[in-house]
Design a protein around this motif. Structure first.
Motif, PDB file in Angstrom:
ATOM      1  N   GLN A 148      -6.180   6.229  -9.957  1.00 18.79           N
ATOM      2  CA  GLN A 148      -6.971   5.009  -9.920  1.00 18.79           C
ATOM      3  C   GLN A 148      -8.107   5.194 -10.918  1.00 18.79           C
ATOM      4  O   GLN A 148      -8.778   6.234 -10.929  1.00 18.79           O
ATOM      5  CB  GLN A 148      -7.557   4.770  -8.526  1.00 18.79           C
ATOM      6  N   GLU A 159      -5.710  -2.304 -19.262  1.00 21.57           N
ATOM      7  CA  GLU A 159      -5.038  -2.961 -18.154  1.00 21.57           C
ATOM      8  C   GLU A 159      -4.745  -1.921 -17.076  1.00 21.57           C
ATOM      9  O   GLU A 159      -4.694  -0.727 -17.338  1.00 21.57           O
ATOM     10  CB  GLU A 159      -3.740  -3.608 -18.636  1.00 21.57           C
ATOM     11  N   GLY A 160      -4.542  -2.400 -15.861  1.00 22.28           N
ATOM     12  CA  GLY A 160      -4.208  -1.499 -14.772  1.00 22.28           C
ATOM     13  C   GLY A 160      -5.379  -0.689 -14.262  1.00 22.28           C
ATOM     14  O   GLY A 160      -5.201   0.350 -13.639  1.00 22.28           O
ATOM     15  N   ASP A 162      -9.589  -0.953 -12.481  1.00 24.49           N
ATOM     16  CA  ASP A 162     -10.622  -1.777 -11.868  1.00 24.49           C
ATOM     17  C   ASP A 162     -11.847  -1.804 -12.791  1.00 24.49           C
ATOM     18  O   ASP A 162     -12.119  -0.831 -13.507  1.00 24.49           O
ATOM     19  CB  ASP A 162     -11.029  -1.194 -10.506  1.00 24.49           C
ATOM     20  N   ASP A 315      -4.366   0.783  -0.156  1.00 25.13           N
ATOM     21  CA  ASP A 315      -3.736  -0.490   0.181  1.00 25.13           C
ATOM     22  C   ASP A 315      -2.859  -0.948  -0.985  1.00 25.13           C
ATOM     23  O   ASP A 315      -3.354  -1.379  -2.025  1.00 25.13           O
ATOM     24  CB  ASP A 315      -4.805  -1.548   0.476  1.00 25.13           C
ATOM     25  N   LYS A 316      -1.568  -0.835  -0.828  1.00 24.62           N
ATOM     26  CA  LYS A 316      -0.641  -1.136  -1.920  1.00 24.62           C
ATOM     27  C   LYS A 316      -0.679  -2.607  -2.320  1.00 24.62           C
ATOM     28  O   LYS A 316      -0.279  -2.966  -3.430  1.00 24.62           O
ATOM     29  CB  LYS A 316       0.792  -0.753  -1.511  1.00 24.62           C
ATOM     30  N   GLU A 317      -1.155  -3.474  -1.419  1.00 29.80           N
ATOM     31  CA  GLU A 317      -1.210  -4.907  -1.705  1.00 29.80           C
ATOM     32  C   GLU A 317      -2.478  -5.283  -2.475  1.00 29.80           C
ATOM     33  O   GLU A 317      -2.609  -6.406  -2.946  1.00 29.80           O
ATOM     34  CB  GLU A 317      -1.154  -5.708  -0.397  1.00 29.80           C
ATOM     35  N   CYS A 318      -3.416  -4.338  -2.570  1.00 32.63           N
ATOM     36  CA  CYS A 318      -4.709  -4.628  -3.215  1.00 32.63           C
ATOM     37  C   CYS A 318      -4.554  -4.639  -4.729  1.00 32.63           C
ATOM     38  O   CYS A 318      -4.151  -3.633  -5.332  1.00 32.63           O
ATOM     39  CB  CYS A 318      -5.742  -3.589  -2.792  1.00 32.63           C
ATOM     40  N   LYS A 319      -4.856  -5.767  -5.365  1.00 33.41           N
ATOM     41  CA  LYS A 319      -4.748  -5.886  -6.811  1.00 33.41           C
ATOM     42  C   LYS A 319      -5.965  -5.269  -7.496  1.00 33.41           C
ATOM     43  O   LYS A 319      -7.019  -5.122  -6.892  1.00 33.41           O
ATOM     44  CB  LYS A 319      -4.619  -7.361  -7.200  1.00 33.41           C
ATOM     45  N   LYS A 320      -5.802  -4.937  -8.766  1.00 28.91           N
ATOM     46  CA  LYS A 320      -6.921  -4.425  -9.551  1.00 28.91           C
ATOM     47  C   LYS A 320      -7.990  -5.510  -9.637  1.00 28.91           C
ATOM     48  O   LYS A 320      -7.691  -6.683  -9.837  1.00 28.91           O
ATOM     49  CB  LYS A 320      -6.464  -4.006 -10.940  1.00 28.91           C
ATOM     50  N   GLN A 321      -9.242  -5.094  -9.496  1.00 26.27           N
ATOM     51  CA  GLN A 321     -10.320  -6.066  -9.415  1.00 26.27           C
ATOM     52  C   GLN A 321     -11.282  -5.968 -10.596  1.00 26.27           C
ATOM     53  O   GLN A 321     -11.464  -4.894 -11.167  1.00 26.27           O
ATOM     54  CB  GLN A 321     -11.103  -5.872  -8.109  1.00 26.27           C
ATOM     55  N   HIS A 322     -11.865  -7.105 -10.927  1.00 29.71           N
ATOM     56  CA  HIS A 322     -12.928  -7.170 -11.933  1.00 29.71           C
ATOM     57  C   HIS A 322     -14.147  -7.775 -11.246  1.00 29.71           C
ATOM     58  O   HIS A 322     -14.192  -8.972 -10.986  1.00 29.71           O
ATOM     59  CB  HIS A 322     -12.499  -8.023 -13.129  1.00 29.71           C
TER      60      HIS A 322
END
Length: 340
Positions: A148, A159-160, A162, A315-322
């Motif tokens: 991460q 990309e990919g 946070d 949390d595998k459902e958590c998307k990368k955040q800005h």
């Protein structure tokens, strides 16, 4: 001659032997929520205290994401802003029970790359890249390793990952408005030859705000992000017949150098003769010798957000955040409140 015997770190097996229990009983005693009898727990804890035994969380971390270390990658860590950010971040991660490994990239890419590969060998779960100039190749190594990666003030680079960013658009519009409101007609921006993403963004957006107001703005890049750069820039700009009456410095450290030269070498009064705005709100900005009007990066809130991103990483459902934070203006005495 008395020979000193090297001290050995006590093992779980030694604790088990002293306590008269199995190795697994020792493991269960130090595992939160695991089932172990009161008698066994007391015997294990007593044996551990006698042997000065400590759980090897690093070994456990190979199978537990949250107990694996976190790497912080940064350059110029002795600079006031970087030091403050590192302090806020390490304190917050420590409260969250995370082990931290810091890599100073100022020693060069080869040295930093070797240190970074050590963190990968220790199975660091994440790397936090501070604003500044850590090399992009190092960040690519972290991304490719499957870690991460959290970037601070380096939005849009990878990309990919946070992102933790400052709303520079509104901050630079406010910085320009401060000088415009004070009646400044001849503007200048003192930037850095170290074109880090955050510095370049401040520079570009301030110049754009001046152009939108039909004002010319002299850009000076004379050295790295340092006090001396402010000194050298002031000597160049203020010696000119067309010297500015309003200056935005991309960092407070540069602004401090600029102010010292303006007052001590050119005899200018701040803010009567010259208005100056900085950025970062480092400790020195509030000193009586400066009283610099600036913008404060919310380091505590940023550190909290980073800690939350790490907490939610599993949390595998958590998307990368800005995540974008507002840097509020801090009014002191280096800018006139209005055109007299």
């Amino acid at each position: 001659m008395t020979q000193q015997r090297a001290k050995n770190i006590a093992s779980a097996a030694e604790v088990a032997r002293l306590a008269g229990v199995s190795r697994s009983a020792v493991s269960r005693t130090f595992t939160q929520g695991a089932s172990v009898s009161k008698d066994t727990r007391e015997r294990v804890l007593a044996a551990a205290a006698e042997l000065n035994y400590h759980v090897n969380h690093l070994a456990r971390g190979l199978s537990s994401e949250k107990s694996r270390p976190v790497c912080i990658l940064g350059a110029n860590l002795n600079a006031p802003y970087q030091a403050s950010l590192l302090d806020a971040l390490t304190q917050r991660l420590q409260l969250a029970g995370r082990a931290v490994m810091v890599i100073n990239t100022s020693g060069g890419e080869a040295s930093a790359d070797a240190a970074l590969r050590q963190t990968l060998n220790y199975r660091a779960s994440a790397t936090i890249v501070l604003s500044g100039t850590p090399q992009t190749t190092l960040i690519e190594t972290c991304v490719q390793s499957g870690q991460q990666v959290i970037l601070v003030n380096r939005a849009g680079q990878f990309e990919g990952t946070d992102h933790i960013s400052i709303d520079y658009q509104s901050a630079m519009a406010d910085a320009h408005h401060m000088l415009l409101r004070a009646g400044c007609q001849k503007l200048a921006i003192v930037s850095s030859t170290i074109q880090s993403p955050s510095i370049l963004t401040r520079e570009t957006l301030f110049i754009q705000a001046a152009e939108d107001a039909k004002q010319t703005c002299t850009l000076v890049r004379i050295g790295p992000t340092s006090y001396q750069t402010g000194v050298d820039a002031a000597r160049r700009l203020l010696a000119s017949r067309d010297r500015p009456d309003g200056v935005f410095c991309v960092t407070d450290l540069i602004a401090c150098g600029f102010m010292d030269v303006a007052k001590n070498e050119f005899g200018l009064r701040i803010p009567e003769d010259l208005c100056i705005v900085g950025f970062d709100d480092i400790e020195q900005a509030s000193w009586l010798g400066y009283q610099l009007t600036t913008f404060a990066q919310p380091l505590g809130a940023m550190a909290d957000a980073i800690s939350t991103l790490l907490e939610n990483a599993s949390d595998k459902e958590c998307k990368k955040q800005h995540l974008t934070f507002h840097a509020p203006p801090v009014w002191r005495h280096s800018v006139r409140p209005s055109d007299p």
